[in-house]
Scaffold this motif. Structure first.
Motif, PDB file in Angstrom:
ATOM      1  N   ARG A   6       0.800  -1.210   0.000  1.00  0.00           N
ATOM      2  CA  ARG A   6       0.000   0.000   0.000  1.00  0.00           C
ATOM      3  C   ARG A   6       0.842   1.274   0.000  1.00  0.00           C
ATOM      4  N   GLU A   7       1.961   1.261   0.730  1.00  0.00           N
ATOM      5  CA  GLU A   7       2.696   2.500   1.006  1.00  0.00           C
ATOM      6  C   GLU A   7       4.032   2.644   0.283  1.00  0.00           C
ATOM      7  N   ALA A   8       4.564   1.573  -0.259  1.00  0.00           N
ATOM      8  CA  ALA A   8       5.918   1.638  -0.816  1.00  0.00           C
ATOM      9  C   ALA A   8       5.927   1.159  -2.262  1.00  0.00           C
ATOM     10  N   PRO A   9       6.904   1.626  -3.029  1.00  0.00           N
ATOM     11  CA  PRO A   9       7.050   1.100  -4.391  1.00  0.00           C
ATOM     12  C   PRO A   9       7.410  -0.392  -4.346  1.00  0.00           C
ATOM     13  N   ALA A  10       7.139  -1.110  -5.412  1.00  0.00           N
ATOM     14  CA  ALA A  10       7.354  -2.555  -5.468  1.00  0.00           C
ATOM     15  C   ALA A  10       8.801  -2.945  -5.198  1.00  0.00           C
ATOM     16  N   TRP A  11       9.765  -2.098  -5.602  1.00  0.00           N
ATOM     17  CA  TRP A  11      11.167  -2.466  -5.416  1.00  0.00           C
ATOM     18  C   TRP A  11      11.545  -2.574  -3.940  1.00  0.00           C
ATOM     19  N   VAL A  12      10.815  -1.889  -3.056  1.00  0.00           N
ATOM     20  CA  VAL A  12      11.124  -1.971  -1.620  1.00  0.00           C
ATOM     21  C   VAL A  12      10.865  -3.390  -1.119  1.00  0.00           C
ATOM     22  N   ALA A  13       9.721  -3.955  -1.443  1.00  0.00           N
ATOM     23  CA  ALA A  13       9.410  -5.318  -1.014  1.00  0.00           C
ATOM     24  C   ALA A  13      10.377  -6.323  -1.629  1.00  0.00           C
ATOM     25  N   GLU A  14      10.774  -6.071  -2.872  1.00  0.00           N
ATOM     26  CA  GLU A  14      11.730  -6.976  -3.522  1.00  0.00           C
ATOM     27  C   GLU A  14      13.064  -6.978  -2.785  1.00  0.00           C
ATOM     28  N   ARG A  15      13.525  -5.819  -2.377  1.00  0.00           N
ATOM     29  CA  ARG A  15      14.802  -5.752  -1.643  1.00  0.00           C
ATOM     30  C   ARG A  15      14.674  -6.318  -0.239  1.00  0.00           C
ATOM     31  N   LEU A  16      13.528  -6.116   0.390  1.00  0.00           N
ATOM     32  CA  LEU A  16      13.334  -6.630   1.742  1.00  0.00           C
ATOM     33  C   LEU A  16      13.146  -8.142   1.780  1.00  0.00           C
ATOM     34  N   ALA A  17      12.785  -8.758   0.666  1.00  0.00           N
ATOM     35  CA  ALA A  17      12.565 -10.205   0.636  1.00  0.00           C
ATOM     36  C   ALA A  17      13.828 -10.956   1.058  1.00  0.00           C
ATOM     37  N   ALA A  18      14.967 -10.539   0.546  1.00  0.00           N
ATOM     38  CA  ALA A  18      16.228 -11.201   0.928  1.00  0.00           C
ATOM     39  C   ALA A  18      16.529 -10.979   2.405  1.00  0.00           C
ATOM     40  N   LEU A  19      16.237  -9.799   2.911  1.00  0.00           N
ATOM     41  CA  LEU A  19      16.465  -9.515   4.332  1.00  0.00           C
ATOM     42  C   LEU A  19      15.568 -10.395   5.204  1.00  0.00           C
ATOM     43  N   GLY A  20      14.319 -10.579   4.792  1.00  0.00           N
ATOM     44  CA  GLY A  20      13.403 -11.438   5.544  1.00  0.00           C
ATOM     45  C   GLY A  20      13.882 -12.873   5.611  1.00  0.00           C
ATOM     46  N   ARG A  21      14.431 -13.360   4.502  1.00  0.00           N
ATOM     47  CA  ARG A  21      14.980 -14.731   4.494  1.00  0.00           C
ATOM     48  C   ARG A  21      16.237 -14.821   5.355  1.00  0.00           C
TER      49      ARG A  21
END
Length: 70
Positions: free
Chosen positions: A40-55
């Motif tokens: 809702r609040e961030a561009p798609a690239w933010v979630a893409e970059r955070l995916a590796a951090l979450g793993r």
């Protein structure tokens, strides 16, 4: 230094209410409110970059860094 590792078998009784080892987890994939807020609040690239951090932060290797037994 005291050893605080979970025990399943004690001299007086067996402990059955201990959770299983967490293993590798994907903390971003498991956090629905965070994923919804990112969508809702961030561009798609933010979630893409955070995916590796979450793993990485949910990996057994990183979890062991916070263990009392280290």
């Amino acid at each position: 230094m005291p050893d605080y590792a979970p025990r399943h078998h004690l001299a007086t009784h067996e402990v059955a209410n201990q959770p299983p080892p967490a293993g590798d987890r994907d903390l971003l994939a498991e956090d629905l409110p965070l994923r919804e807020a990112l969508a809702r609040e961030a561009p798609a690239w933010v979630a893409e970059r955070l995916a590796a951090l979450g793993r990485d932060t949910g990996s057994e290797r990183v979890q062991a860094l916070g263990s009392v037994n280290n």
